[in-house]
Design a protein around this motif. Structure first.
Motif, PDB file in Angstrom:
ATOM      1  N   GLN A  76      28.677 -67.484 -18.710  1.00  0.00           N
ATOM      2  CA  GLN A  76      27.268 -67.839 -18.595  1.00  0.00           C
ATOM      3  C   GLN A  76      26.895 -68.984 -19.535  1.00  0.00           C
ATOM      4  O   GLN A  76      26.074 -69.834 -19.186  1.00  0.00           O
ATOM      5  CB  GLN A  76      26.394 -66.612 -18.876  1.00  0.00           C
ATOM      6  N   PHE A  77      27.512 -69.012 -20.712  1.00  0.00           N
ATOM      7  CA  PHE A  77      27.283 -70.131 -21.627  1.00  0.00           C
ATOM      8  C   PHE A  77      27.750 -71.435 -20.988  1.00  0.00           C
ATOM      9  O   PHE A  77      27.049 -72.445 -21.017  1.00  0.00           O
ATOM     10  CB  PHE A  77      28.030 -69.902 -22.940  1.00  0.00           C
ATOM     11  N   ARG A  78      28.941 -71.406 -20.413  1.00  0.00           N
ATOM     12  CA  ARG A  78      29.494 -72.611 -19.799  1.00  0.00           C
ATOM     13  C   ARG A  78      28.633 -73.048 -18.614  1.00  0.00           C
ATOM     14  O   ARG A  78      28.409 -74.240 -18.401  1.00  0.00           O
ATOM     15  CB  ARG A  78      30.933 -72.375 -19.350  1.00  0.00           C
ATOM     16  N   ARG A  79      28.140 -72.088 -17.844  1.00  0.00           N
ATOM     17  CA  ARG A  79      27.286 -72.415 -16.703  1.00  0.00           C
ATOM     18  C   ARG A  79      25.982 -73.054 -17.177  1.00  0.00           C
ATOM     19  O   ARG A  79      25.486 -74.000 -16.567  1.00  0.00           O
ATOM     20  CB  ARG A  79      27.000 -71.150 -15.899  1.00  0.00           C
ATOM     21  N   PHE A  80      25.434 -72.543 -18.268  1.00  0.00           N
ATOM     22  CA  PHE A  80      24.173 -73.074 -18.795  1.00  0.00           C
ATOM     23  C   PHE A  80      24.341 -74.513 -19.279  1.00  0.00           C
ATOM     24  O   PHE A  80      23.477 -75.367 -19.059  1.00  0.00           O
ATOM     25  CB  PHE A  80      23.685 -72.193 -19.946  1.00  0.00           C
ATOM     26  N   PHE A  81      25.469 -74.785 -19.938  1.00  0.00           N
ATOM     27  CA  PHE A  81      25.701 -76.113 -20.511  1.00  0.00           C
ATOM     28  C   PHE A  81      26.550 -77.006 -19.606  1.00  0.00           C
ATOM     29  O   PHE A  81      27.019 -78.050 -20.050  1.00  0.00           O
ATOM     30  CB  PHE A  81      26.404 -75.985 -21.867  1.00  0.00           C
ATOM     31  N   SER A  82      26.738 -76.601 -18.361  1.00  0.00           N
ATOM     32  CA  SER A  82      27.696 -77.274 -17.482  1.00  0.00           C
ATOM     33  C   SER A  82      27.442 -78.772 -17.341  1.00  0.00           C
ATOM     34  O   SER A  82      28.380 -79.555 -17.197  1.00  0.00           O
ATOM     35  CB  SER A  82      27.691 -76.620 -16.096  1.00  0.00           C
ATOM     36  N   GLU A  83      26.177 -79.191 -17.380  1.00  0.00           N
ATOM     37  CA  GLU A  83      25.864 -80.603 -17.197  1.00  0.00           C
ATOM     38  C   GLU A  83      26.029 -81.409 -18.480  1.00  0.00           C
ATOM     39  O   GLU A  83      25.913 -82.632 -18.459  1.00  0.00           O
ATOM     40  CB  GLU A  83      24.435 -80.762 -16.685  1.00  0.00           C
ATOM     41  N   TYR A  84      26.310 -80.725 -19.585  1.00  0.00           N
ATOM     42  CA  TYR A  84      26.304 -81.419 -20.870  1.00  0.00           C
ATOM     43  C   TYR A  84      27.615 -81.286 -21.641  1.00  0.00           C
ATOM     44  O   TYR A  84      27.739 -81.818 -22.737  1.00  0.00           O
ATOM     45  CB  TYR A  84      25.150 -80.894 -21.736  1.00  0.00           C
ATOM     46  N   ILE A  85      28.588 -80.553 -21.084  1.00  0.00           N
ATOM     47  CA  ILE A  85      29.894 -80.460 -21.727  1.00  0.00           C
ATOM     48  C   ILE A  85      30.972 -80.770 -20.703  1.00  0.00           C
ATOM     49  O   ILE A  85      30.772 -80.633 -19.495  1.00  0.00           O
ATOM     50  CB  ILE A  85      30.148 -79.053 -22.328  1.00  0.00           C
ATOM     51  N   SER A  86      32.105 -81.174 -21.177  1.00  0.00           N
ATOM     52  CA  SER A  86      33.223 -81.498 -20.295  1.00  0.00           C
ATOM     53  C   SER A  86      33.783 -80.222 -19.670  1.00  0.00           C
ATOM     54  O   SER A  86      33.852 -79.169 -20.308  1.00  0.00           O
ATOM     55  CB  SER A  86      34.318 -82.217 -21.084  1.00  0.00           C
ATOM     56  N   THR A  98      14.852 -82.266 -21.736  1.00  0.00           N
ATOM     57  CA  THR A  98      14.780 -81.876 -20.327  1.00  0.00           C
ATOM     58  C   THR A  98      14.063 -80.538 -20.169  1.00  0.00           C
ATOM     59  O   THR A  98      13.171 -80.384 -19.328  1.00  0.00           O
ATOM     60  CB  THR A  98      16.189 -81.784 -19.721  1.00  0.00           C
ATOM     61  N   LEU A  99      14.435 -79.562 -20.992  1.00  0.00           N
ATOM     62  CA  LEU A  99      13.841 -78.231 -20.887  1.00  0.00           C
ATOM     63  C   LEU A  99      12.380 -78.225 -21.327  1.00  0.00           C
ATOM     64  O   LEU A  99      11.564 -77.488 -20.773  1.00  0.00           O
ATOM     65  CB  LEU A  99      14.643 -77.230 -21.719  1.00  0.00           C
ATOM     66  N   LEU A 100      12.044 -79.037 -22.313  1.00  0.00           N
ATOM     67  CA  LEU A 100      10.659 -79.072 -22.786  1.00  0.00           C
ATOM     68  C   LEU A 100       9.711 -79.624 -21.726  1.00  0.00           C
ATOM     69  O   LEU A 100       8.517 -79.313 -21.731  1.00  0.00           O
ATOM     70  CB  LEU A 100      10.554 -79.908 -24.060  1.00  0.00           C
ATOM     71  N   LYS A 101      10.239 -80.441 -20.826  1.00  0.00           N
ATOM     72  CA  LYS A 101       9.409 -81.001 -19.759  1.00  0.00           C
ATOM     73  C   LYS A 101       9.223 -80.028 -18.602  1.00  0.00           C
ATOM     74  O   LYS A 101       8.359 -80.231 -17.756  1.00  0.00           O
ATOM     75  CB  LYS A 101      10.037 -82.303 -19.243  1.00  0.00           C
ATOM     76  N   GLN A 102      10.046 -78.987 -18.572  1.00  0.00           N
ATOM     77  CA  GLN A 102       9.943 -78.010 -17.492  1.00  0.00           C
ATOM     78  C   GLN A 102       8.943 -76.927 -17.867  1.00  0.00           C
ATOM     79  O   GLN A 102       8.868 -76.518 -19.029  1.00  0.00           O
ATOM     80  CB  GLN A 102      11.314 -77.378 -17.218  1.00  0.00           C
ATOM     81  N   PRO A 103       8.148 -76.441 -16.909  1.00  0.00           N
ATOM     82  CA  PRO A 103       7.190 -75.370 -17.214  1.00  0.00           C
ATOM     83  C   PRO A 103       7.910 -74.064 -17.507  1.00  0.00           C
ATOM     84  O   PRO A 103       8.984 -73.794 -16.959  1.00  0.00           O
ATOM     85  CB  PRO A 103       6.359 -75.268 -15.929  1.00  0.00           C
ATOM     86  N   VAL A 146      17.172 -73.415 -27.212  1.00  0.00           N
ATOM     87  CA  VAL A 146      17.085 -74.871 -27.062  1.00  0.00           C
ATOM     88  C   VAL A 146      15.652 -75.352 -27.257  1.00  0.00           C
ATOM     89  O   VAL A 146      15.395 -76.328 -27.975  1.00  0.00           O
ATOM     90  CB  VAL A 146      17.611 -75.306 -25.675  1.00  0.00           C
ATOM     91  N   ARG A 147      14.702 -74.675 -26.640  1.00  0.00           N
ATOM     92  CA  ARG A 147      13.303 -75.112 -26.695  1.00  0.00           C
ATOM     93  C   ARG A 147      12.729 -74.992 -28.103  1.00  0.00           C
ATOM     94  O   ARG A 147      11.955 -75.845 -28.543  1.00  0.00           O
ATOM     95  CB  ARG A 147      12.452 -74.299 -25.724  1.00  0.00           C
ATOM     96  N   TYR A 148      13.085 -73.941 -28.824  1.00  0.00           N
ATOM     97  CA  TYR A 148      12.462 -73.675 -30.119  1.00  0.00           C
ATOM     98  C   TYR A 148      13.181 -74.346 -31.283  1.00  0.00           C
ATOM     99  O   TYR A 148      12.601 -74.476 -32.363  1.00  0.00           O
ATOM    100  CB  TYR A 148      12.410 -72.171 -30.384  1.00  0.00           C
ATOM    101  N   SER A 149      14.421 -74.738 -31.103  1.00  0.00           N
ATOM    102  CA  SER A 149      15.197 -75.311 -32.209  1.00  0.00           C
ATOM    103  C   SER A 149      14.954 -76.815 -32.288  1.00  0.00           C
ATOM    104  O   SER A 149      15.271 -77.549 -31.355  1.00  0.00           O
ATOM    105  CB  SER A 149      16.693 -75.034 -32.012  1.00  0.00           C
ATOM    106  N   SER A 150      14.415 -77.259 -33.398  1.00  0.00           N
ATOM    107  CA  SER A 150      14.085 -78.680 -33.537  1.00  0.00           C
ATOM    108  C   SER A 150      15.287 -79.527 -33.939  1.00  0.00           C
ATOM    109  O   SER A 150      15.240 -80.749 -33.836  1.00  0.00           O
ATOM    110  CB  SER A 150      12.962 -78.864 -34.561  1.00  0.00           C
TER     111      SER A 150
END
Length: 242
Positions: A163-173, A193-198, A130-134
């Protein structure tokens, strides 16, 4: 003279030396509005003049110090650390860089590690994607690479999808059949969101700096108390002379 490899002090001295060495580079890049960045001994810079002019500058830089010799690559697409950058008509796109000779290996699922290790490996791969893909398209390609790498190393499909579903849980139905995003707007929200996190490394550096400040404050406090005590003793001697 030399320093121990891996020593924090040696790294600091090396950075001080490189800071002085690169001052002319930075000055020239600032004057032309170009970008210059360095991480340890890897340098990335942009250039909008002729390739010959850039080669002349780099060759000149190789004469600035006998122990500093640049090996450079000039291209519209090139890797910098673990990021692959491409100049698409003045627009930089980024993706995860995989060395051609590197095996698609992570910690094998059959290894004797606690279960959270495997979950963290999946999360780390997705976070990097997510962070590296523009763009959303680049991200989907990397997401597929992550999944294939996990399958290659023996990870069960059920664990990967969970684990995929858990990672994207806030962004998919929650009723979505596929455990990943299918909307570019959702991807951009997640990426911002991720880019703003350290990163983990940034958090470690921040924690070390905080501990150093606390240690210095404690040392200053001891020094202040000592001075105050000395002053009080001086007053006592003044009030009650021998």
């Amino acid at each position: 003279l030399g320093g121990a490899m891996g020593s924090s002090f040696t790294l600091t001295l090396a950075n001080i030396f490189m800071w002085k060495w690169q001052k002319e580079f930075v000055r020239r890049q600032d004057m032309t509005g170009e970008f210059y960045g360095r991480y340890i001994d890897d340098i990335f810079m942009t250039w909008n003049k002729s390739e010959k002019a850039l080669q002349d500058i780099l060759d000149e830089a190789n004469t600035w110090h006998p122990n500093i010799k640049l090996e450079y690559k000039i291209s519209r697409s090139l890797p910098f650390l673990d990021v692959f950058l491409t100049n698409n008509h003045g627009i930089l796109s980024t993706s995860v860089y995989h060395k051609p000779s590197a095996e698609p290996s992570v910690v094998p699922f059959i290894s004797d590690h606690p279960s959270h290790t495997f979950a963290n490996i999946i999360k780390t791969g997705l976070t990097r994607a997510v962070r590296y893909s523009s763009t959303f398209e680049i991200f989907n390609n990397e997401r597929l690479y992550v999944k294939l790498t996990l399958l290659y190393n023996g990870y069960p499909s059920s664990l990967i999808e969970t684990q995929f579903r858990r990672f994207f849980s806030e962004y998919i139905s929650s009723s979505s059949f596929l455990p990943y995003m299918d909307d570019e707007k959702q991807f951009l929200i997640l990426r911002n969101t991720l880019l703003k996190q350290p990163t983990h490394r940034q958090s470690q550096v921040s924690m070390s700096a905080t501990k150093a400040d606390i240690h210095n404050d404690q040392a200053d406090g001891v020094h202040t108390v000592f001075e105050k005590t000395a002053d009080e003793k001086g007053k006592q001697k003044h009030d009650f002379p021998d």
